[in-house]
Design a protein around this motif. Structure first.
Motif, PDB file in Angstrom:
ATOM      1  N   ASP A 105     -32.114 -34.532 -59.168  1.00 51.15           N
ATOM      2  CA  ASP A 105     -32.834 -33.667 -60.105  1.00 51.15           C
ATOM      3  C   ASP A 105     -32.077 -33.394 -61.397  1.00 51.15           C
ATOM      4  O   ASP A 105     -32.532 -32.586 -62.216  1.00 51.15           O
ATOM      5  CB  ASP A 105     -33.202 -32.339 -59.431  1.00 51.15           C
ATOM      6  CG  ASP A 105     -31.981 -31.542 -58.993  1.00 51.15           C
ATOM      7  OD1 ASP A 105     -30.901 -32.149 -58.797  1.00 51.15           O
ATOM      8  OD2 ASP A 105     -32.100 -30.314 -58.842  1.00 51.15           O
ATOM      9  N   ASP A 153     -37.103 -43.435 -61.453  1.00 53.30           N
ATOM     10  CA  ASP A 153     -37.689 -43.127 -62.763  1.00 53.30           C
ATOM     11  C   ASP A 153     -38.996 -43.887 -62.959  1.00 53.30           C
ATOM     12  O   ASP A 153     -40.015 -43.321 -63.382  1.00 53.30           O
ATOM     13  CB  ASP A 153     -36.719 -43.520 -63.884  1.00 53.30           C
ATOM     14  CG  ASP A 153     -35.535 -42.572 -64.022  1.00 53.30           C
ATOM     15  OD1 ASP A 153     -35.553 -41.497 -63.397  1.00 53.30           O
ATOM     16  OD2 ASP A 153     -34.593 -42.921 -64.756  1.00 53.30           O
ATOM     17  N   ILE A 156     -41.852 -42.729 -60.304  1.00 54.53           N
ATOM     18  CA  ILE A 156     -42.362 -41.361 -60.437  1.00 54.53           C
ATOM     19  C   ILE A 156     -43.009 -41.142 -61.797  1.00 54.53           C
ATOM     20  O   ILE A 156     -44.026 -40.453 -61.913  1.00 54.53           O
ATOM     21  CB  ILE A 156     -41.230 -40.348 -60.170  1.00 54.53           C
ATOM     22  CG1 ILE A 156     -40.758 -40.490 -58.712  1.00 54.53           C
ATOM     23  CG2 ILE A 156     -41.691 -38.919 -60.444  1.00 54.53           C
ATOM     24  CD1 ILE A 156     -39.499 -39.722 -58.383  1.00 54.53           C
ATOM     25  N   TYR A 158     -41.932 -39.589 -64.589  1.00 55.09           N
ATOM     26  CA  TYR A 158     -41.624 -38.379 -65.346  1.00 55.09           C
ATOM     27  C   TYR A 158     -40.116 -38.304 -65.585  1.00 55.09           C
ATOM     28  O   TYR A 158     -39.330 -38.758 -64.747  1.00 55.09           O
ATOM     29  CB  TYR A 158     -42.072 -37.126 -64.588  1.00 55.09           C
ATOM     30  CG  TYR A 158     -43.561 -36.890 -64.607  1.00 55.09           C
ATOM     31  CD1 TYR A 158     -44.139 -36.061 -65.567  1.00 55.09           C
ATOM     32  CD2 TYR A 158     -44.393 -37.506 -63.670  1.00 55.09           C
ATOM     33  CE1 TYR A 158     -45.510 -35.838 -65.588  1.00 55.09           C
ATOM     34  CE2 TYR A 158     -45.762 -37.291 -63.687  1.00 55.09           C
ATOM     35  CZ  TYR A 158     -46.317 -36.454 -64.648  1.00 55.09           C
ATOM     36  OH  TYR A 158     -47.670 -36.243 -64.672  1.00 55.09           O
ATOM     37  N   TYR A 160     -38.262 -35.678 -65.452  1.00 55.08           N
ATOM     38  CA  TYR A 160     -37.646 -34.752 -64.500  1.00 55.08           C
ATOM     39  C   TYR A 160     -38.376 -34.840 -63.165  1.00 55.08           C
ATOM     40  O   TYR A 160     -39.609 -34.884 -63.120  1.00 55.08           O
ATOM     41  CB  TYR A 160     -37.702 -33.304 -65.002  1.00 55.08           C
ATOM     42  CG  TYR A 160     -37.317 -32.312 -63.918  1.00 55.08           C
ATOM     43  CD1 TYR A 160     -35.985 -32.068 -63.614  1.00 55.08           C
ATOM     44  CD2 TYR A 160     -38.297 -31.666 -63.167  1.00 55.08           C
ATOM     45  CE1 TYR A 160     -35.631 -31.197 -62.594  1.00 55.08           C
ATOM     46  CE2 TYR A 160     -37.949 -30.790 -62.143  1.00 55.08           C
ATOM     47  CZ  TYR A 160     -36.615 -30.566 -61.863  1.00 55.08           C
ATOM     48  OH  TYR A 160     -36.260 -29.721 -60.841  1.00 55.08           O
ATOM     49  N   TYR A 161     -37.614 -34.843 -62.080  1.00 53.73           N
ATOM     50  CA  TYR A 161     -38.200 -34.804 -60.738  1.00 53.73           C
ATOM     51  C   TYR A 161     -37.141 -34.342 -59.752  1.00 53.73           C
ATOM     52  O   TYR A 161     -35.938 -34.331 -60.047  1.00 53.73           O
ATOM     53  CB  TYR A 161     -38.756 -36.170 -60.316  1.00 53.73           C
ATOM     54  CG  TYR A 161     -37.792 -37.327 -60.475  1.00 53.73           C
ATOM     55  CD1 TYR A 161     -36.851 -37.623 -59.497  1.00 53.73           C
ATOM     56  CD2 TYR A 161     -37.823 -38.120 -61.623  1.00 53.73           C
ATOM     57  CE1 TYR A 161     -35.966 -38.683 -59.651  1.00 53.73           C
ATOM     58  CE2 TYR A 161     -36.946 -39.180 -61.784  1.00 53.73           C
ATOM     59  CZ  TYR A 161     -36.018 -39.456 -60.791  1.00 53.73           C
ATOM     60  OH  TYR A 161     -35.138 -40.499 -60.946  1.00 53.73           O
ATOM     61  N   VAL A 182     -41.379 -36.453 -53.117  1.00 50.26           N
ATOM     62  CA  VAL A 182     -41.181 -35.795 -54.409  1.00 50.26           C
ATOM     63  C   VAL A 182     -41.737 -34.374 -54.329  1.00 50.26           C
ATOM     64  O   VAL A 182     -42.907 -34.178 -53.995  1.00 50.26           O
ATOM     65  CB  VAL A 182     -41.885 -36.570 -55.540  1.00 50.26           C
ATOM     66  CG1 VAL A 182     -41.579 -35.928 -56.899  1.00 50.26           C
ATOM     67  CG2 VAL A 182     -41.479 -38.042 -55.527  1.00 50.26           C
ATOM     68  N   GLU A 184     -40.945 -31.867 -57.014  1.00 49.11           N
ATOM     69  CA  GLU A 184     -41.185 -31.396 -58.373  1.00 49.11           C
ATOM     70  C   GLU A 184     -41.236 -32.585 -59.317  1.00 49.11           C
ATOM     71  O   GLU A 184     -40.497 -33.557 -59.139  1.00 49.11           O
ATOM     72  CB  GLU A 184     -40.062 -30.446 -58.828  1.00 49.11           C
ATOM     73  CG  GLU A 184     -39.911 -29.194 -57.982  1.00 49.11           C
ATOM     74  CD  GLU A 184     -38.674 -28.378 -58.367  1.00 49.11           C
ATOM     75  OE1 GLU A 184     -37.993 -28.758 -59.357  1.00 49.11           O
ATOM     76  OE2 GLU A 184     -38.383 -27.384 -57.687  1.00 49.11           O
ATOM     77  N   GLN A 185     -42.092 -32.493 -60.324  1.00 56.30           N
ATOM     78  CA  GLN A 185     -42.112 -33.503 -61.374  1.00 56.30           C
ATOM     79  C   GLN A 185     -42.597 -32.856 -62.665  1.00 56.30           C
ATOM     80  O   GLN A 185     -43.405 -31.937 -62.655  1.00 56.30           O
ATOM     81  CB  GLN A 185     -43.004 -34.693 -61.008  1.00 56.30           C
ATOM     82  CG  GLN A 185     -44.481 -34.371 -60.897  1.00 56.30           C
ATOM     83  CD  GLN A 185     -45.331 -35.564 -60.509  1.00 56.30           C
ATOM     84  OE1 GLN A 185     -44.877 -36.471 -59.823  1.00 56.30           O
ATOM     85  NE2 GLN A 185     -46.585 -35.571 -60.927  1.00 56.30           N
ATOM     86  N   PHE A 192     -42.256 -28.054 -65.054  1.00 56.52           N
ATOM     87  CA  PHE A 192     -42.605 -28.990 -63.988  1.00 56.52           C
ATOM     88  C   PHE A 192     -43.716 -28.409 -63.130  1.00 56.52           C
ATOM     89  O   PHE A 192     -44.033 -27.218 -63.205  1.00 56.52           O
ATOM     90  CB  PHE A 192     -41.382 -29.304 -63.112  1.00 56.52           C
ATOM     91  CG  PHE A 192     -40.902 -28.135 -62.287  1.00 56.52           C
ATOM     92  CD1 PHE A 192     -41.453 -27.869 -61.032  1.00 56.52           C
ATOM     93  CD2 PHE A 192     -39.913 -27.284 -62.758  1.00 56.52           C
ATOM     94  CE1 PHE A 192     -41.025 -26.786 -60.274  1.00 56.52           C
ATOM     95  CE2 PHE A 192     -39.480 -26.197 -62.012  1.00 56.52           C
ATOM     96  CZ  PHE A 192     -40.036 -25.950 -60.765  1.00 56.52           C
ATOM     97  N   ARG A 197     -45.841 -35.862 -53.357  1.00 64.33           N
ATOM     98  CA  ARG A 197     -45.970 -37.299 -53.585  1.00 64.33           C
ATOM     99  C   ARG A 197     -44.944 -38.040 -52.739  1.00 64.33           C
ATOM    100  O   ARG A 197     -43.853 -37.519 -52.459  1.00 64.33           O
ATOM    101  CB  ARG A 197     -45.720 -37.664 -55.050  1.00 64.33           C
ATOM    102  CG  ARG A 197     -46.761 -37.217 -56.034  1.00 64.33           C
ATOM    103  CD  ARG A 197     -46.387 -37.674 -57.438  1.00 64.33           C
ATOM    104  NE  ARG A 197     -46.451 -39.126 -57.600  1.00 64.33           N
ATOM    105  CZ  ARG A 197     -45.958 -39.789 -58.656  1.00 64.33           C
ATOM    106  NH1 ARG A 197     -45.345 -39.121 -59.624  1.00 64.33           N
ATOM    107  NH2 ARG A 197     -46.068 -41.092 -58.739  1.00 64.33           N
ATOM    108  N   GLU A 219     -45.583 -45.761 -55.666  1.00 61.70           N
ATOM    109  CA  GLU A 219     -46.211 -44.652 -54.952  1.00 61.70           C
ATOM    110  C   GLU A 219     -46.987 -45.162 -53.745  1.00 61.70           C
ATOM    111  O   GLU A 219     -47.713 -46.157 -53.825  1.00 61.70           O
ATOM    112  CB  GLU A 219     -47.156 -43.882 -55.875  1.00 61.70           C
ATOM    113  CG  GLU A 219     -47.842 -42.713 -55.162  1.00 61.70           C
ATOM    114  CD  GLU A 219     -48.592 -41.787 -56.095  1.00 61.70           C
ATOM    115  OE1 GLU A 219     -47.958 -41.277 -57.030  1.00 61.70           O
ATOM    116  OE2 GLU A 219     -49.804 -41.590 -55.885  1.00 61.70           O
TER     117      GLU A 219
END
Length: 345
Positions: A105, A153, A156, A158, A160-161, A182, A184-185, A192, A197, A219
């Motif tokens: 993170d 990266d 996902i 985003y 930030y994750y 996952v 948080e994203q 976020f 996910r 995914e």
């Protein structure tokens, strides 16, 4: 329908009472990862546990009577001590290796000062001293699973994750399919959304005992807990666990919200068959024996399959010291980690 009853609740004493860090601050155990290796529970705190003979990763034996922290053993191999903010453990699909992930993170690609937060580790079952870093940066002296971070990266999408789930299931290629959950994203740690996910890739374990991905990380699954009307709060994924006894996947979600100027924490447990997972079908919310939604009174962060019926749930309550129904005491010591053992029917 999946129903669960509480068999046992308690706390694990994870280090000496009153232990303080180098700044003189009281150390608080925050167990965020757990896996059962067939004899012992391997657990990890997402905060460091100081001391040359200690680490954030440790094991305790468990019998039919429950876990016994008198037999606690710290894992002190350099790579295990170096990684920071452990979030989940898993066994490989064949059960021969232990995998451990941090949260991924935060990163500083210029200074590499935050590389410790970006690790996927593997070691043979029962041999933590043989630990290796998965998908490391190819440059000499640069630590961490930075090649894996690049793949995350892309999958996902985003900047930030936060990774909080890890599970290996049987797959169509290689030795299995490794899944990352996952939680948080978004665009930063201040901007976020909580999500549920699952991204992953097929893998093989090579002749050197390290894990190698054999296809692109992408995914595989997502769901929204809030579509279930009995879920009262916004949740994010907090653990994944493969159940080889019934070919199904458990998903743990947790919440940390403020309501009426009061902090509320808790979580929910979900289950989905591997067939339904592959088809993208929503998981089933686990319920109490009375048929109500099973809502944990603590922030459920770690999950381990003990056998064909029992689950071990570990809680990371951060700085919340209340014990609720787990103990007759009102509050835990900072060195104590609360847990619950469930039986599913």
């Amino acid at each position: 329908m999946a129903n669960a009853e509480v068999l046992q609740e308690g706390t694990l004493h994870c280090f000496p009472t009153g232990l303080r860090d180098e700044n003189g601050e009281l150390v608080n155990v925050e167990v965020s990862a757990v896996v059962y290796d067939g004899q012992r529970l391997i657990l990890a705190s997402d905060k460091p546990i100081p001391g040359d003979a200690r680490s954030a990763v440790f094991a305790v034996p468990i019998t039919a009577a429950g876990p016994d922290d008198r037999g606690l053993e710290y894992f002190t191999a350099d790579a295990i001590k170096r990684a920071v903010k452990y979030e989940d453990f898993a066994l490989t699909a064949d059960g021969r290796y232990v995998l451990a992930t941090t949260g991924f993170d935060r990163i500083d690609m210029e200074s590499h000062a935050l590389n410790a937060y970006n690790h996927l580790l593997i070691w043979p079952l029962g041999e933590p001293e043989q630990v290796q870093v998965v998908d490391p940066d190819p440059r000499d002296g640069v630590e961490g699973s930075l090649e894996l971070r690049n793949k995350l990266d892309g999958a996902i999408g985003y900047p930030y994750y936060k990774i909080e789930g890890l599970a290996a299931i049987p797959g169509e290629r290689g030795d299995g399919l490794l899944l990352f959950g996952v939680r948080e994203q978004g665009y930063s740690h201040e901007d976020f959304d909580y999500v549920c996910r699952v991204v992953g890739a097929h893998y093989t374990v090579n002749d050197h005992g390290n894990l190698v991905f054999v296809d692109e990380l992408r995914e595989f699954y997502s769901f929204s807990p809030q579509q279930q009307p009995e879920v009262r709060y916004d949740c994010g994924l907090s653990s994944l666990e493969y159940d080889p006894h019934h070919q199904r996947l458990f998903l743990l979600t947790s919440f940390e919200v403020e309501e009426a100027e009061e902090e509320r924490i808790g979580g929910y447990l979900w289950v989905v068959s591997l067939e339904a997972f592959a088809a993208g079908k929503a998981p089933t919310l686990v319920r109490t024996m009375a048929g109500d939604a099973l809502e944990f009174g603590h922030k459920a962060e770690g999950l381990a399959i003990l056998d064909s019926e029992r689950l071990f749930v570990a809680y990371d309550n951060d700085r919340d010291m209340s014990l609720g129904s787990i103990d007759e005491r009102d509050e835990r010591h900072a060195c104590e980690a609360p847990y619950t053992i469930l039986r599913l029917t």
